[in-house]
Design a protein around this motif. Sequence first.
Motif, PDB file in Angstrom:
ATOM      1  N   GLY A   1       0.813  -1.207   0.000  1.00  0.00           N
ATOM      2  CA  GLY A   1       0.000   0.000   0.000  1.00  0.00           C
ATOM      3  C   GLY A   1       0.843   1.252   0.000  1.00  0.00           C
ATOM      4  O   GLY A   1       2.077   1.193  -0.103  1.00  0.00           O
ATOM      5  N   GLY A   2       0.148   2.387   0.108  1.00  0.00           N
ATOM      6  CA  GLY A   2       0.805   3.676  -0.014  1.00  0.00           C
ATOM      7  C   GLY A   2       1.825   3.932   1.075  1.00  0.00           C
ATOM      8  O   GLY A   2       2.913   4.444   0.803  1.00  0.00           O
ATOM      9  N   THR A   3       1.504   3.577   2.330  1.00  0.00           N
ATOM     10  CA  THR A   3       2.428   3.857   3.427  1.00  0.00           C
ATOM     11  C   THR A   3       3.741   3.131   3.223  1.00  0.00           C
ATOM     12  O   THR A   3       4.827   3.683   3.396  1.00  0.00           O
ATOM     13  CB  THR A   3       1.813   3.393   4.766  1.00  0.00           C
ATOM     14  OG1 THR A   3       0.465   3.779   4.789  1.00  0.00           O
ATOM     15  CG2 THR A   3       2.565   3.975   5.915  1.00  0.00           C
ATOM     16  N   ARG A   4       3.613   1.849   2.830  1.00  0.00           N
ATOM     17  CA  ARG A   4       4.817   1.060   2.617  1.00  0.00           C
ATOM     18  C   ARG A   4       5.673   1.692   1.517  1.00  0.00           C
ATOM     19  O   ARG A   4       6.887   1.866   1.678  1.00  0.00           O
ATOM     20  CB  ARG A   4       4.400  -0.344   2.213  1.00  0.00           C
ATOM     21  CG  ARG A   4       5.529  -1.300   2.102  1.00  0.00           C
ATOM     22  CD  ARG A   4       5.085  -2.507   1.319  1.00  0.00           C
ATOM     23  NE  ARG A   4       5.895  -3.668   1.654  1.00  0.00           N
ATOM     24  CZ  ARG A   4       5.903  -4.786   0.942  1.00  0.00           C
ATOM     25  NH1 ARG A   4       5.112  -4.898  -0.100  1.00  0.00           N
ATOM     26  NH2 ARG A   4       6.668  -5.793   1.278  1.00  0.00           N
TER      27      ARG A   4
ATOM     28  N   GLU B   1       8.005  -5.757  -3.132  1.00  0.00           N
ATOM     29  CA  GLU B   1       7.348  -5.781  -4.438  1.00  0.00           C
ATOM     30  C   GLU B   1       8.402  -5.697  -5.528  1.00  0.00           C
ATOM     31  O   GLU B   1       9.514  -5.257  -5.296  1.00  0.00           O
ATOM     32  CB  GLU B   1       6.379  -4.602  -4.540  1.00  0.00           C
ATOM     33  CG  GLU B   1       5.150  -4.788  -3.672  1.00  0.00           C
ATOM     34  CD  GLU B   1       4.530  -3.455  -3.285  1.00  0.00           C
ATOM     35  OE1 GLU B   1       4.155  -2.718  -4.192  1.00  0.00           O
ATOM     36  OE2 GLU B   1       4.435  -3.179  -2.077  1.00  0.00           O
ATOM     37  N   GLU B   2       8.011  -6.065  -6.733  1.00  0.00           N
ATOM     38  CA  GLU B   2       8.992  -6.158  -7.811  1.00  0.00           C
ATOM     39  C   GLU B   2       9.574  -4.786  -8.153  1.00  0.00           C
ATOM     40  O   GLU B   2      10.769  -4.655  -8.413  1.00  0.00           O
ATOM     41  CB  GLU B   2       8.342  -6.785  -9.035  1.00  0.00           C
ATOM     42  CG  GLU B   2       9.377  -7.302 -10.019  1.00  0.00           C
ATOM     43  CD  GLU B   2       8.752  -8.001 -11.209  1.00  0.00           C
ATOM     44  OE1 GLU B   2       7.642  -8.541 -11.069  1.00  0.00           O
ATOM     45  OE2 GLU B   2       9.378  -7.967 -12.283  1.00  0.00           O
ATOM     46  N   TRP B   3       8.718  -3.744  -8.115  1.00  0.00           N
ATOM     47  CA  TRP B   3       9.234  -2.418  -8.515  1.00  0.00           C
ATOM     48  C   TRP B   3      10.330  -1.942  -7.578  1.00  0.00           C
ATOM     49  O   TRP B   3      11.254  -1.239  -7.997  1.00  0.00           O
ATOM     50  CB  TRP B   3       8.107  -1.387  -8.617  1.00  0.00           C
ATOM     51  CG  TRP B   3       7.422  -1.040  -7.316  1.00  0.00           C
ATOM     52  CD1 TRP B   3       6.290  -1.595  -6.815  1.00  0.00           C
ATOM     53  CD2 TRP B   3       7.829  -0.044  -6.356  1.00  0.00           C
ATOM     54  NE1 TRP B   3       5.960  -1.036  -5.615  1.00  0.00           N
ATOM     55  CE2 TRP B   3       6.877  -0.075  -5.307  1.00  0.00           C
ATOM     56  CE3 TRP B   3       8.880   0.855  -6.287  1.00  0.00           C
ATOM     57  CZ2 TRP B   3       6.960   0.766  -4.204  1.00  0.00           C
ATOM     58  CZ3 TRP B   3       8.963   1.692  -5.174  1.00  0.00           C
ATOM     59  CH2 TRP B   3       8.009   1.645  -4.145  1.00  0.00           C
ATOM     60  N   MET B   4      10.243  -2.357  -6.308  1.00  0.00           N
ATOM     61  CA  MET B   4      11.301  -1.967  -5.370  1.00  0.00           C
ATOM     62  C   MET B   4      12.631  -2.568  -5.817  1.00  0.00           C
ATOM     63  O   MET B   4      13.672  -1.896  -5.832  1.00  0.00           O
ATOM     64  CB  MET B   4      10.975  -2.460  -3.971  1.00  0.00           C
ATOM     65  CG  MET B   4       9.743  -1.837  -3.370  1.00  0.00           C
ATOM     66  SD  MET B   4       9.439  -2.538  -1.761  1.00  0.00           S
ATOM     67  CE  MET B   4       8.001  -1.600  -1.281  1.00  0.00           C
TER      68      MET B   4
ATOM     69  N   GLY C   1      13.885  -0.783  -8.749  1.00  0.00           N
ATOM     70  CA  GLY C   1      14.349   0.542  -8.331  1.00  0.00           C
ATOM     71  C   GLY C   1      15.752   0.475  -7.747  1.00  0.00           C
ATOM     72  O   GLY C   1      16.642   1.234  -8.148  1.00  0.00           O
ATOM     73  N   VAL C   2      15.949  -0.464  -6.808  1.00  0.00           N
ATOM     74  CA  VAL C   2      17.268  -0.580  -6.172  1.00  0.00           C
ATOM     75  C   VAL C   2      18.312  -0.961  -7.211  1.00  0.00           C
ATOM     76  O   VAL C   2      19.425  -0.401  -7.271  1.00  0.00           O
ATOM     77  CB  VAL C   2      17.217  -1.624  -5.034  1.00  0.00           C
ATOM     78  CG1 VAL C   2      18.596  -1.828  -4.450  1.00  0.00           C
ATOM     79  CG2 VAL C   2      16.245  -1.194  -3.973  1.00  0.00           C
ATOM     80  N   LEU C   3      17.944  -1.906  -8.077  1.00  0.00           N
ATOM     81  CA  LEU C   3      18.868  -2.369  -9.107  1.00  0.00           C
ATOM     82  C   LEU C   3      19.255  -1.227 -10.043  1.00  0.00           C
ATOM     83  O   LEU C   3      20.441  -1.011 -10.332  1.00  0.00           O
ATOM     84  CB  LEU C   3      18.178  -3.483  -9.890  1.00  0.00           C
ATOM     85  CG  LEU C   3      19.017  -4.339 -10.815  1.00  0.00           C
ATOM     86  CD1 LEU C   3      20.047  -5.078 -10.003  1.00  0.00           C
ATOM     87  CD2 LEU C   3      18.133  -5.338 -11.536  1.00  0.00           C
ATOM     88  N   GLY C   4      18.248  -0.487 -10.512  1.00  0.00           N
ATOM     89  CA  GLY C   4      18.517   0.607 -11.448  1.00  0.00           C
ATOM     90  C   GLY C   4      19.350   1.691 -10.792  1.00  0.00           C
ATOM     91  O   GLY C   4      20.315   2.203 -11.372  1.00  0.00           O
TER      92      GLY C   4
ATOM     93  N   GLY D   1      18.758  -9.300  -5.066  1.00  0.00           N
ATOM     94  CA  GLY D   1      18.211 -10.005  -3.921  1.00  0.00           C
ATOM     95  C   GLY D   1      16.725  -9.699  -3.728  1.00  0.00           C
ATOM     96  O   GLY D   1      15.906 -10.589  -3.505  1.00  0.00           O
ATOM     97  N   TYR D   2      16.366  -8.403  -3.831  1.00  0.00           N
ATOM     98  CA  TYR D   2      14.963  -7.988  -3.739  1.00  0.00           C
ATOM     99  C   TYR D   2      14.126  -8.727  -4.780  1.00  0.00           C
ATOM    100  O   TYR D   2      13.049  -9.247  -4.476  1.00  0.00           O
ATOM    101  CB  TYR D   2      14.852  -6.481  -4.027  1.00  0.00           C
ATOM    102  CG  TYR D   2      14.802  -5.595  -2.809  1.00  0.00           C
ATOM    103  CD1 TYR D   2      15.935  -5.360  -2.064  1.00  0.00           C
ATOM    104  CD2 TYR D   2      13.624  -4.973  -2.434  1.00  0.00           C
ATOM    105  CE1 TYR D   2      15.899  -4.525  -0.969  1.00  0.00           C
ATOM    106  CE2 TYR D   2      13.576  -4.131  -1.336  1.00  0.00           C
ATOM    107  CZ  TYR D   2      14.723  -3.911  -0.611  1.00  0.00           C
ATOM    108  OH  TYR D   2      14.674  -3.091   0.468  1.00  0.00           O
ATOM    109  N   LEU D   3      14.647  -8.747  -6.026  1.00  0.00           N
ATOM    110  CA  LEU D   3      13.895  -9.411  -7.091  1.00  0.00           C
ATOM    111  C   LEU D   3      13.743 -10.895  -6.773  1.00  0.00           C
ATOM    112  O   LEU D   3      12.693 -11.489  -7.016  1.00  0.00           O
ATOM    113  CB  LEU D   3      14.599  -9.216  -8.429  1.00  0.00           C
ATOM    114  CG  LEU D   3      14.525  -7.804  -8.990  1.00  0.00           C
ATOM    115  CD1 LEU D   3      15.360  -7.683 -10.252  1.00  0.00           C
ATOM    116  CD2 LEU D   3      13.076  -7.430  -9.292  1.00  0.00           C
TER     117      LEU D   3
END
Lengths: 661, 304
Positions: A210-213, A275-278, A281-284, A325-327
Amino acid sequence: MTHTLGSASPLALAAALLVAGAILALVLPRPARPVAAILTQLMATVIVLGAIAPVLTTGAVLEAAMRWSFPVQRVVLRVDPLSAFFLSWSLPMTLIGTVYGTSYLEPSVRKGRNAGPHFALLNLTALAFVVVYSVQNALAFLLGWEIAAVAAWLLVIWDYTNQKVRFAGFNYLVSTHVGLFVLVAAFMLLYAKTGSMEFDSFRAILVQRGGTRAAAFLLLGASFALKAAFFPFHTWLPRAHAAAPAHVSALMSGVIHKAGLFAFLRFTLLLGRPEEWMGWGVLGFGAVSAFFGVLYTAVQRDLKRLLGYSSTENVGIAAIGFGVGYLGLAWDQPALAALGFGGGLLHVFNHALFKCLLFYAAGAVYRQAHTVDLERLGGVLRRMPRTGVLFLIGALSIAALPPLNGFVSEFAIYRALFSGLAPSPTTAIGLVCVAAALAFAGAVSCLSIVRAFGIAFLGSPRDPSVQPAGEVPGAMWGPMALHAAACLAIGTLPTLGLRLIRTATAQFDARAVGAISIALGPVQSATATFSLVVLLGGAIGWWSGRHARRHVTWGCGYTAGNPRMQYTASSFSAQFAAIFEGFLPHRRRGRLPTEIFPAESSHLSTHHYDAVEQRMFEVLGQGEEMISNASQRIPEQPRFAFAAGLITLAILVGLILRGSP
Amino acid sequence: MSILLHGALILVLCPLVVGLLGRTKALWTGRRGPPLLQLVFDLHRLLRKRAVFSDVTTFVFRLSPYLVLASALTAVAVVPVLGVRAPAAFPLDFVWFAYVAGLGRMALMLGALDTGSSFEGMGASREATFGALLEPALFAVMGAMCLKTGVSSFGSALLLEARGGGGIVWGASIVALFIGVQVESARMPVDDPTTHLELTMVHEVMILDHSGPELAALQAAAALKLTVALGLVATLLNPLVGRAPTSVVVSANVAMTGLLAVFLGTVESLVARLKLRVVPQYIVVAFAAASAALLATTLRGSAP
C-alpha cells in the motif's frame, strides 16, 4: 537508566569503555591521549568480537532491553547476524584507522597541535557503530546516527584553518542533515501509523502492501542513499574525502557510510516480501550509481577525490547485488536472493578492505610528498616501495581482478545476474543489461586505477619539486599491510569471506544459502590455479631479468626527452573523457598559439567539475530566476507552450481517470 | 577432452594462425611472405638475447610480460577453442575469463607506463579506453547466448547453433565477437601492427621498450590471444559442432580457425586503419550487434 541487560551486556560494557576512552583522550597528558583511545578501542573490539562470534557462526541472537527516560522509554538492543556482520569489521577497522592516525597526524602534533579531541571523536565513531548496529528503537537509532554524522564532520575539518576544508566540512554537514530530515520524516510517518518507535512495530505496517509502505520505502531509501553517497546524492563526498585526513577519509568511505547500507538492509528485513518495482528501483539506482561513479573516477586529478568517486561506484555495485536479492524475494527465487544479498554483503566488506588500504596509501604519499595531485606526482614507487606495492594490491582489488577480493563478490553478483532465474525473457534481458553495465564499470575502474597507479607511482616525477621523503613509518604501512593481507586471503580463499556473511544472508532467505558457495566453488580452484601460474610467471620474470642491461627509455629517435614530456593523468583519460563528454563536462581556460611564430606565450588548463553539484548550486543560487524566466518564455516559444499544454493535459486525464473508477 | 591435449593443440595452432595471417597479407601485396612457422623462429631468436631495461623502470616492468603471458595461458583453459567442451569449463567461466584477461591487460598497461615514455602512455591510454568500451559488448553477447541456450558459460557457444543456428542471435553474436577479435588482438581496422609510426599504434607501442625474453613472452601472449579469439568464432561458425565425432569436429574447427586467419588477413590487406577518433564508434558497432542479439532472444520460439 535502569538496566535489564540480557545477553547483550558486553555491548553496553564496550560502549562504556569507548566513552571512558573518549573522556580520557581529552583529559590525560597529551602523549597518553592516543594510547587511551587505542587501548579502550582494542578492549571494546575484543569484547564485542567475543560476544558476536557465536551470532555469526550459529545465527543465535543476542538481546537485551533497557529502560530509559521519556521519550525513548524502552530500548531493545539486539544483535542479529546482520548487525554482527557489520560490527565484526567496523570496530577492528576503526581501531586500525586510529593506529594509522597517530602516525599520520604526528607532524602536526609535533608542531604543538592537540590531537586529543580527534582521538576522542574516533572513539565516539566506534560508539556510534555499537549503537546504530544494535538498537531497535527509532529514536535511539537517530541518536547513534547523529553521533556518527557530527563526529565525522568534526573529524573532516581537522585542518580547519584551510577555507576549502571548512567548505567541504559544511557541505558534508548540510548534506547529511538533509538526509536526516528525510529519515525523520520516514520515522514520523511510521510513528503516525503505529504509535510506536520500535522497529518491531514498524514491521506490522511495512509488510502490508500500500501507499504507506511505498512512501516509507522511498523516504528511507533516499535518506540511506544520501548517507552512502549514491549518485546523484554524492556531491558532498568527493569534497569531504579530499579535505579530510587520510584515515578519516578511509573510515568514512569504507566504514562509516556503510551504516547507510546497513540501515537499508535492516529495513529490508522489516519489509517482508518486497514488491517487484522496489527490486528494479534498487537495481537501477545501483547501476546508475556504478556507471556515473566510475565515469567520474576516470577524470579526477586529485587521488583522494578519485577514490571518493569510486566509493559511489562501489556502493552502486553492492546495491546491484541487493536489488537482485529484492527481485529474488519478489519472484520467490531463493537462489537469486541468496546470491544477490550474499554478493552485495560481501562486496560491502571487500570495499571496506580495499578502500581503506588505498586511502591509507594515498595518505602516505601525501605525508611524504605533500600532494596527491596526479599531474605532479610520478616515480613514487622507487622512493616508497612498500607503500607502492600495497597500493598496487589495493588497485588490483578495486579493479576486481583475480586473485583478489573484489573479484569474488562481483562474481557472486554476476552469478545472480546471469542465473536465468528471471520469470520472463524481458526481465532476463534487464538483468543481462545490468551485467553489461557492471562489466563497463569494472573495465573503467581498471582504467582509472591504472591511471592512478601508473601516473603517480611509475615513471618519473612530473614536477621535480615533488620528491617523497622516503618510506613511511610502520604505524602507517602496518595497517595497509593488514588490509592487503585480508584482500589477498579473501581473493584466493573466497570461502573465508563466505563464512562472515552466511548467517546474515540466511536472514533474507534461508532456503538456498548454499547457492553462493556452490557458485564460488569452481572459481576458488580456478583462481588457485591462476595464482600459481601468476607466481610461476613472476618468478620466471624475476629470474630472467637478473642479467638485464640498463639503458634509457627508448625515445623513438628523440634524445632530449624530459620528465615533463611524460604522459599525464589528463592526457591518459582524454580520449575516454571525450567519448563521454556529455556526462563529464569540463572547463577550458587558456590561450592557444595562433600564428606560425607565436609572439605571446600561451597556456591551457582544463578542469573537470561535477555536473550534478554544478547544477545543484545553480538551482540553489538562481532557482527563482530560472523559474520566472521559463514562465516568461512560455508564451514566446511554441515548444515551451506545447510542453506546458502536454503537462496540463496529462494532469487532466489523470484526474478524469481517477474520478471514474 | 583432456587439458593436456587441448593445450598442446592450441600451442601448435598458435604459430600456424600467425603464419597464415602473415602469409595472406604478403600474398595480397604480391610478396612470398615469411614461412608459416616464423613466430617460432622469432621467439627462439628473442629467447637467446639479453633484455635491456630502462633506468626509470621498476619491478613492474620486469614482471609484467610474464603476467601477461600467465593470464593468456590460464584463460585458454576455459574457452571452447576446438569446437568441443573446454577442459576447465565451469558456470560463468566467461566472467572469470574476462577478468583474468583484464589482469593481463592491466599488467601490459602498467609495464608501458613504467617506462615514463609518452608514446607508451599513449598506447596504454588507448588500450584502456577501447577495453572499457568492448567489455560490455562481450558481456551482452555472452548474456544473449546464455539466455538462448540456458547454459551460462562459454559452453553455450557449442549449443547456440543447434538451438537457433542461422538466427539473429547467432549472426549478431558472430559480428560482435569478430569485432572483439579485431580490437583485442590489435588488428586492422583498429590498430595497424606493422605501421612504422609510433604515434598511431596501440598494442605495439606499449611494448616498445621490451626486448629479449620479455618481448618473446609478450609476442607469445598476443599470438595466444589471437588464436583463442579466432577459435571461439570458429566454434560458433562450425556447422559440425555437436553433430559429429570429436575428432571430426576438432579438425573442422582447426581448419575453420585457419580460414578465419586468412579472412582476417584479407580484411587487413584491403581495409585502411580507422582514424583513432573513429575507433570507438567501430567498437560501438560491436555493442549494437550484441544488443541486437540480446533483444532477439525475446523473439518467439527462441525460449530455451
